[in-house]
Design an enzyme around this catalytic site. Structure first.
Site, mmCIF file in Angstrom:
data_model
loop_
_atom_site.group_PDB
_atom_site.id
_atom_site.type_symbol
_atom_site.label_atom_id
_atom_site.label_comp_id
_atom_site.label_asym_id
_atom_site.label_seq_id
_atom_site.Cartn_x
_atom_site.Cartn_y
_atom_site.Cartn_z
ATOM 1 N N ASP A 155 0.860 -1.169 0.000
ATOM 2 C CA ASP A 155 0.000 0.000 0.000
ATOM 3 C C ASP A 155 0.906 1.231 0.000
ATOM 4 O OD1 ASP A 155 -2.202 1.824 0.869
ATOM 5 O OD2 ASP A 155 -1.123 1.743 2.774
HETATM 6 P P1 ADP Z 1 -4.451 5.013 -0.439
HETATM 7 O O1 ADP Z 1 -4.634 3.742 -1.203
HETATM 8 O O2 ADP Z 1 -3.234 5.750 -0.924
HETATM 9 O O3 ADP Z 1 -4.436 4.814 1.049
HETATM 10 P P2 ADP Z 1 -7.245 5.887 -0.554
HETATM 11 O O4 ADP Z 1 -7.836 4.755 -1.293
HETATM 12 O O5 ADP Z 1 -7.566 5.969 0.890
HETATM 13 O O6 ADP Z 1 -5.666 5.986 -0.821
HETATM 14 O O7 ADP Z 1 -7.691 7.267 -1.214
HETATM 15 C C1 ADP Z 1 -7.540 7.465 -2.597
HETATM 16 C C2 ADP Z 1 -7.739 8.903 -2.979
HETATM 17 O O8 ADP Z 1 -9.049 9.324 -2.612
HETATM 18 C C3 ADP Z 1 -6.814 9.877 -2.298
HETATM 19 O O9 ADP Z 1 -5.604 9.986 -2.971
HETATM 20 C C4 ADP Z 1 -7.634 11.152 -2.353
HETATM 21 O O10 ADP Z 1 -7.522 11.756 -3.609
HETATM 22 C C5 ADP Z 1 -9.053 10.677 -2.195
HETATM 23 N N1 ADP Z 1 -9.570 10.757 -0.819
HETATM 24 C C6 ADP Z 1 -9.944 9.732 -0.031
HETATM 25 N N2 ADP Z 1 -10.406 10.153 1.141
HETATM 26 C C7 ADP Z 1 -10.303 11.507 1.128
HETATM 27 C C8 ADP Z 1 -10.640 12.558 2.048
HETATM 28 N N3 ADP Z 1 -11.142 12.317 3.240
HETATM 29 N N4 ADP Z 1 -10.397 13.809 1.654
HETATM 30 C C9 ADP Z 1 -9.878 14.090 0.442
HETATM 31 N N5 ADP Z 1 -9.562 13.147 -0.455
HETATM 32 C C10 ADP Z 1 -9.778 11.886 -0.140
HETATM 33 MG MG MG Z 2 -2.516 3.157 3.693
#
Ligand code: ADP
Ligand code: MG
Length: 361
Positions: A47
């Site tokens: 991740d």
């Molecule tokens: P990762 O796999 O890197 O942990 P996530 O799947 O949690 O990422 O989130 C993917 C994308 O969704 C982020 O890069 C962001 O653009 C958006 N995102 C998710 N949650 C939020 C939030 N609470 N506020 C703003 N953007 C968010």
């Molecule tokens: Mg993570």
């Protein structure tokens, strides 16, 4: 003579010592199955946010597209994100707090996993999240918006948008820090013959930059939390034995689906419960250590079994034929057990590989 003690000791002693050594190194292996799985995997999926990066994000730039000021944008975004748990939300809330901005009341708050968050402030519907979310919600992709997004993405940072009503009010870039141990730890995994893949909900460009910087070969970007497990399944269907390393709520299903799930200890409870191994040390070398230690433990078990089995096979007929003095037989029998135990104890000498001997973070 015919008491095959050594045979009985071969597996449990090696497991005990291997798992014990793991614990000393900050690798909590939840039992034999986990250890066996980690000895046989060939692909490691990591991740991005919070695993390869620290997840301690900060806002770098805020570009207003409409008439709102920077302060108004930050205040609105921080008010909404107070209800979110995402690392990006934490960065926005922290920036708001630093500027001592008052927060507005939010009603109808909804978290959109892997996309962003939505709510109502002062009667207006407010939305913060990825460009993908805005496309899905039907916001028009104007030329100026696209240019602003491209501009912000160039630095490889994560881009989120703020929308009010039907218009995009701001583009916000958020930067994360790659863990200092990531580069050498990925090299360690490659030296062990493992394929590495970066899995993230973030956009392709931000993911690419992180992957290139640490030497991860493949990138699976823009993957929604619900799709992460399916991505693991696809790899397994292609014949891969997959380890998944993660920390978030959005990683839990993938951790459970993988042949081996490894959770970072600072991660969410659900991630740790879904994992087979918990990595207590926040140094990514623990991933390679876990694989390497498990392989060594499995090798020890095999050599123990071979030795104990071979020994009994050779000695029992001799004893049965009355060719062995009972005293010698008794001594030899104990000796075989001692040998098996000491072979297992050698696992205590397993050393972590540290190219960067200085501490991480
Ligand atoms: P990762 O796999 O890197 O942990 P996530 O799947 O949690 O990422 O989130 C993917 C994308 O969704 C982020 O890069 C962001 O653009 C958006 N995102 C998710 N949650 C939020 C939030 N609470 N506020 C703003 N953007 C968010
Ligand atoms: Mg993570």
């Amino acid at each position: 003579m015919a008491c095959p003690c050594a045979l009985g000791l071969a597996t449990p002693t090696a497991l005990m010592v291997g798992i014990g050594r793991g614990a000393q190194l900050g690798i909590l292996i939840k039992g034999q199955d986990a250890l066996e799985a980690s000895g046989t995997i060939d692909t490691v999926v990591l991740d991005k946010t919070g695993t390869v990066t620290t997840g301690d994000m900060r806002i770098t730039t805020i570009t207003a597209l409409g008439s709102m000021t920077r302060t108004e944008i930050l205040r609105m975004a921080a008010s909404l994100e107070t209800g979110s748990e995402h690392a990006i939300a934490a960065a926005i809330v922290k920036a708001g707090r630093k500027d001592s901005l008052p927060l507005d009341d939010v009603t109808d708050f909804t978290a959109l996993p892997g996309l962003g968050a939505r709510g109502t402030i002062d009667g207006s519907s407010i939305i913060v999240g990825s460009p993908r979310l805005f496309t899905e919600q039907g916001f028009p992709a104007t030329a100026s918006l696209q240019a602003a997004i491209a501009d912000h993405t160039r630095a490889g940072e994560t881009v989120v948008l703020l929308g009010r009503g039907g218009t995009v009010e701001a583009v916000i870039s958020v930067a994360d820090t790659i863990k200092p141990s990531a580069g050498p730890a990925i090299r360690y995994l490659k030296d062990l013959g493992l394929t590495t893949i970066l899995l993230t909900g973030d956009g392709e460009q931000a993911a690419r930059r992180v992957a290139d910087e640490v030497g991860i070969e493949k990138v699976l970007a823009g993957v929604l939390p619900a799709e992460k497990a399916a991505a693991i399944k696809t790899l397994q269907d292609a014949g891969k034995r997959v380890a998944m390393v993660g920390d978030g709520i959005n990683d839990a299903a993938a951790l459970a689906t993988a042949n081996l799930g490894l959770a970072m200890v600072h991660g969410t409870d659900i991630a740790m419960r879904s994992a087979d191994i918990i990595l207590v040390r926040d140094d990514l070398h623990v991933i390679g250590d876990a694989v390497s230690l498990s392989r060594q433990t499995l090798r020890t078990i095999r050599s123990n079994l071979l030795w104990a089995f071979g020994y009994n096979v050779a000695a029992i007929p001799l004893a049965a034929a009355g060719l062995l003095n009972p005293l010698i037989a008794a001594a030899a029998m104990s000796l075989s057990s001692v040998l098996v135990v000491s072979n297992s104890l050698r696992l205590r000498n397993f050393e972590t590989r540290h190219e960067t001997s200085t501490s991480d973070e």
